[in-house]
Design a protein around this motif. Structure first.
Motif, PDB file in Angstrom:
ATOM      1  N   THR A  13      34.095  92.985  22.999  1.00 35.35           N
ATOM      2  CA  THR A  13      33.852  91.491  24.338  1.00 35.35           C
ATOM      3  C   THR A  13      33.801  90.694  23.516  1.00 35.35           C
ATOM      4  N   LYS A  14      32.032  90.520  23.853  1.00 39.82           N
ATOM      5  CA  LYS A  14      31.226  89.244  23.314  1.00 39.82           C
ATOM      6  C   LYS A  14      30.785  89.526  22.327  1.00 39.82           C
ATOM      7  N   LEU A  15      30.513  88.085  21.835  1.00 36.94           N
ATOM      8  CA  LEU A  15      29.883  87.702  20.807  1.00 36.94           C
ATOM      9  C   LEU A  15      28.730  86.880  20.984  1.00 36.94           C
ATOM     10  N   LEU A  16      27.663  86.664  20.706  1.00 42.27           N
ATOM     11  CA  LEU A  16      25.979  85.374  19.910  1.00 42.27           C
ATOM     12  C   LEU A  16      26.469  85.086  19.363  1.00 42.27           C
ATOM     13  N   PHE A  17      25.926  83.615  19.790  1.00 46.74           N
ATOM     14  CA  PHE A  17      25.482  82.611  18.841  1.00 46.74           C
ATOM     15  C   PHE A  17      24.511  82.005  18.442  1.00 46.74           C
ATOM     16  N   ARG A  18      23.512  82.010  17.688  1.00 49.54           N
ATOM     17  CA  ARG A  18      22.398  81.292  18.200  1.00 49.54           C
ATOM     18  C   ARG A  18      22.260  80.040  16.652  1.00 49.54           C
ATOM     19  N   ALA A  19      22.040  79.326  16.980  1.00 51.67           N
ATOM     20  CA  ALA A  19      21.721  78.007  15.854  1.00 51.67           C
ATOM     21  C   ALA A  19      20.131  77.052  16.969  1.00 51.67           C
ATOM     22  N   VAL A  20      20.212  76.695  15.704  1.00 52.08           N
ATOM     23  CA  VAL A  20      19.047  75.967  15.537  1.00 52.08           C
ATOM     24  C   VAL A  20      19.208  74.731  15.057  1.00 52.08           C
ATOM     25  N   ILE A  21      18.493  73.661  15.332  1.00 57.75           N
ATOM     26  CA  ILE A  21      18.968  72.423  15.316  1.00 57.75           C
ATOM     27  C   ILE A  21      17.025  71.269  14.713  1.00 57.75           C
ATOM     28  N   MET A  22      17.574  70.766  14.070  1.00 61.41           N
ATOM     29  CA  MET A  22      16.270  70.218  13.110  1.00 61.41           C
ATOM     30  C   MET A  22      16.380  68.709  12.777  1.00 61.41           C
ATOM     31  N   GLY A  23      14.736  67.794  12.532  1.00 62.59           N
ATOM     32  CA  GLY A  23      15.373  66.975  12.203  1.00 62.59           C
ATOM     33  C   GLY A  23      14.259  65.987  12.818  1.00 62.59           C
ATOM     34  N   PRO A  24      13.610  65.036  11.754  1.00 66.47           N
ATOM     35  CA  PRO A  24      12.382  64.414  12.344  1.00 66.47           C
ATOM     36  C   PRO A  24      12.773  63.929  14.172  1.00 66.47           C
ATOM     37  N   PRO A  25      11.532  63.579  14.665  1.00 67.47           N
ATOM     38  CA  PRO A  25      11.385  62.779  16.464  1.00 67.47           C
ATOM     39  C   PRO A  25      12.791  60.508  15.831  1.00 67.47           C
ATOM     40  N   GLY A  26      13.631  61.665  16.434  1.00 69.01           N
ATOM     41  CA  GLY A  26      14.534  60.198  16.902  1.00 69.01           C
ATOM     42  C   GLY A  26      15.755  59.987  15.907  1.00 69.01           C
ATOM     43  N   SER A  27      15.935  61.631  15.020  1.00 65.73           N
ATOM     44  CA  SER A  27      16.594  62.316  13.974  1.00 65.73           C
ATOM     45  C   SER A  27      18.515  62.015  15.604  1.00 65.73           C
ATOM     46  N   GLY A  28      18.124  62.750  16.589  1.00 68.22           N
ATOM     47  CA  GLY A  28      19.448  62.865  17.210  1.00 68.22           C
ATOM     48  C   GLY A  28      19.813  64.304  18.102  1.00 68.22           C
ATOM     49  N   LYS A  29      18.244  64.911  17.638  1.00 66.16           N
ATOM     50  CA  LYS A  29      18.930  65.978  17.919  1.00 66.16           C
ATOM     51  C   LYS A  29      18.883  66.502  19.451  1.00 66.16           C
ATOM     52  N   GLU A  77      13.476  53.971   8.767  1.00 65.94           N
ATOM     53  CA  GLU A  77      13.843  52.990   9.179  1.00 65.94           C
ATOM     54  C   GLU A  77      15.009  52.816  10.326  1.00 65.94           C
ATOM     55  N   THR A  78      15.796  54.301  10.257  1.00 63.88           N
ATOM     56  CA  THR A  78      16.712  54.261  11.628  1.00 63.88           C
ATOM     57  C   THR A  78      15.714  54.717  12.689  1.00 63.88           C
ATOM     58  N   LEU A  79      15.050  56.470  12.353  1.00 61.24           N
ATOM     59  CA  LEU A  79      14.116  56.774  13.211  1.00 61.24           C
ATOM     60  C   LEU A  79      13.516  55.594  14.034  1.00 61.24           C
ATOM     61  N   LYS A  80      12.552  54.624  13.150  1.00 61.08           N
ATOM     62  CA  LYS A  80      11.451  54.182  14.028  1.00 61.08           C
ATOM     63  C   LYS A  80      12.645  53.006  14.971  1.00 61.08           C
ATOM     64  N   GLU A  81      13.146  52.491  14.684  1.00 66.69           N
ATOM     65  CA  GLU A  81      14.415  51.752  15.585  1.00 66.69           C
ATOM     66  C   GLU A  81      14.884  52.065  16.565  1.00 66.69           C
ATOM     67  N   ARG A  82      15.420  53.513  16.724  1.00 63.47           N
ATOM     68  CA  ARG A  82      15.762  53.963  17.462  1.00 63.47           C
ATOM     69  C   ARG A  82      14.972  54.345  18.918  1.00 63.47           C
ATOM     70  N   LEU A  83      13.688  54.593  18.450  1.00 63.17           N
ATOM     71  CA  LEU A  83      12.503  55.427  19.373  1.00 63.17           C
ATOM     72  C   LEU A  83      11.926  54.379  19.933  1.00 63.17           C
ATOM     73  N   SER A  84      11.776  53.482  18.825  1.00 61.22           N
ATOM     74  CA  SER A  84      11.250  51.568  19.897  1.00 61.22           C
ATOM     75  C   SER A  84      11.818  51.765  21.154  1.00 61.22           C
ATOM     76  N   HIS A  85      13.613  52.195  21.727  1.00 58.94           N
ATOM     77  CA  HIS A  85      14.287  51.782  22.245  1.00 58.94           C
ATOM     78  C   HIS A  85      14.753  52.978  23.052  1.00 58.94           C
ATOM     79  N   ARG A  86      13.569  54.061  23.105  1.00 57.30           N
ATOM     80  CA  ARG A  86      13.979  55.392  23.449  1.00 57.30           C
ATOM     81  C   ARG A  86      13.911  55.546  25.490  1.00 57.30           C
TER      82      ARG A  86
END
Ligand SMILES: Nc1nc2c(ncn2[C@@H]2O[C@H](COP(=O)(O)OP(=O)(O)O)[C@@H](O)[C@H]2O)c(=O)[nH]1
Ligand SMILES: Nc1ncnc2c1ncn2[C@@H]1O[C@H](COP(=O)(O)OP(=O)(O)O)[C@@H](O)[C@H]1O
Length: 233
Positions: A8-24, A123-132
Motif C-alpha cells: 500500500t505504500k510507496l517511497l519517493f526519494r528526490a534530490v534538489i541541486m543548484g548553486p548557492p542562491g538558486s532557490g533550493k 548575476e541573479t545568484l549574487k543579487e539574491r544572496l546579498s538580500h538573503r
C-alpha cells in the motif's frame, strides 16, 4: 520507479541541486508543503550542529566561514545515518550530494527516483544572496525584495531577529559560486546518465515552480502525496 515498501505504500526519494542562491530552499519548502516529502537540508543540518557545538559542527564552521565545502567524510557521516532513520519516509534532499564522492556514498545507501537541477544565471545568484536573511533557529529564509518578513528584520513566526549568514557575505560568496560549478558538474553527469535528471533554467522561482509542480504531480500519485502529507503533519 519509486521503491516499493509494501503493497500500500510507496517511497519517493528526490534530490534538489543548484548553486548557492538558486532557490533550493525556497522550492524545497513548496515541494514539502505540496507533496508531503520530508525536506532534509544539509545546510540546515550543519547550522543545527554549529549552534549546538557538536564536534562536526565546530569543524564544519571553519570551512563554511571561508566559503568552502565541508569535507566529504564529515558530510556523509552526518547525513547518511539520518537517511537510514527514514526508511519509511519519502524525502527530498536539499544540498546533498554536492560532490562525486557524496553522490557515490548516497548511491550505495539508497536509490533515487528524481534529481532536480536548478540552472540560474550568476548575476541573479549574487543579487539574491546579498538580500538573503534567515531566522537562525528554524532556518526560515527571507529575501528583502522577493519574500520580505512582515516586520523588517524579524522572523514572522517567533518575532526573533533575522541574521545574514557569514557565507552570504560578499567575501565568501564569490568563492562559493566558483567552487560549486567545478564540483557539481560530475555529479550532474552521473544523474544525467541514470536518466533521472531534470534541469530548470530561469531567473525567477515563480516561473520555474509550475514546471516542477507538474513534473512531481506526474511522478507522485495523488493518493501517495496525500498519505505523505498526513504522516508529516
Ligand atoms: N528576487 C528573487 N529572490 C528569490 C527568488 N527565489 C528565491 N529567492 C530568494 O533568494 C535567496 C536564495 O534562495 P534559497 O531558496 O535560500 O536558495 P538556496 O541557497 O539554493 O537554498 C533567498 O533569500 C530567497 O528568498 C526569486 O525568484 N526572485
Ligand atoms: N553537501 C555538502 N557538502 C559540503 N559542504 C556543504 C554541503 N551542504 C552544505 N555545505 C556547507 O554549508 C554551506 C551552506 O549550505 P546551504 O545552506 O546548502 O547553502 P547554499 O546552497 O546557499 O550554499 C555551504 O556553503 C557549504 O559550505
Amino acid at each position: 520507479m519509486a521503491q516499493k515498501l509494501d503493497d500500500t505504500k510507496l517511497l519517493f526519494r528526490a534530490v534538489i541541486m543548484g548553486p548557492p542562491g538558486s532557490g533550493k530552499g525556497t522550492i524545497s519548502e513548496r515541494i514539502a508543503r505540496g507533496f508531503g516529502l520530508q525536506h532534509l537540508s544539509s545546510g540546515d543540518f550543519l547550522r543545527e550542529n554549529i549552534a549546538s557545538n557538536t564536534e562536526a559542527g565546530v569543524l564544519a564552521k571553519t570551512y563554511i566561514e571561508k566559503g568552502l565545502l565541508v569535507p566529504d567524510h564529515v558530510m556523509t557521516r552526518l547525513l547518511l545515518p539520518r537517511l537510514e532513520e527514514m526508511t519509511c519516509h519519502s524525502w527530498l534532499l536539499d544540498g546533498f550530494p554536492r560532490t562525486l564522492a557524496q553522490a557515490e556514498a548516497l548511491n550505495s545507501s539508497c536509490e533515487l527516483d528524481l534529481v532536480i537541477s536548478l540552472n540560474i544565471p550568476l548575476e541573479t545568484l549574487k543579487e539574491r544572496l546579498s538580500h538573503r536573511w534567515i531566522h537562525q533557529a528554524s532556518g526560515r529564509v527571507y529575501n528583502m525584495c522577493f519574500n520580505p518578513p512582515r516586520v523588517q528584520g524579524v522572523d514572522d513566526i517567533t518575532g526573533e531577529p533575522l541574521i545574514q549568514q557569514d557565507d552570504d557575505k560578499p567575501e565568501a560568496l564569490v568563492a562559493r559560486l566558483r567552487h560549486y560549478k567545478d564540483v557539481a558538474k560530475p555529479v550532474i553527469d552521473v544523474y544525467k546518465a541514470k536518466g533521472i535528471l531534470h534541469t530548470f533554467s530561469d531567473t525567477d522561482t515563480d516561473r520555474i515552480w509550475p514546471y516542477i509542480s507538474s513534473l512531481l504531480s506526474a511522478k507522485i500519485p495523488t493518493d501517495i502525496a496525500d498519505a505523505q502529507r498526513a504522516s508529516t503533519h
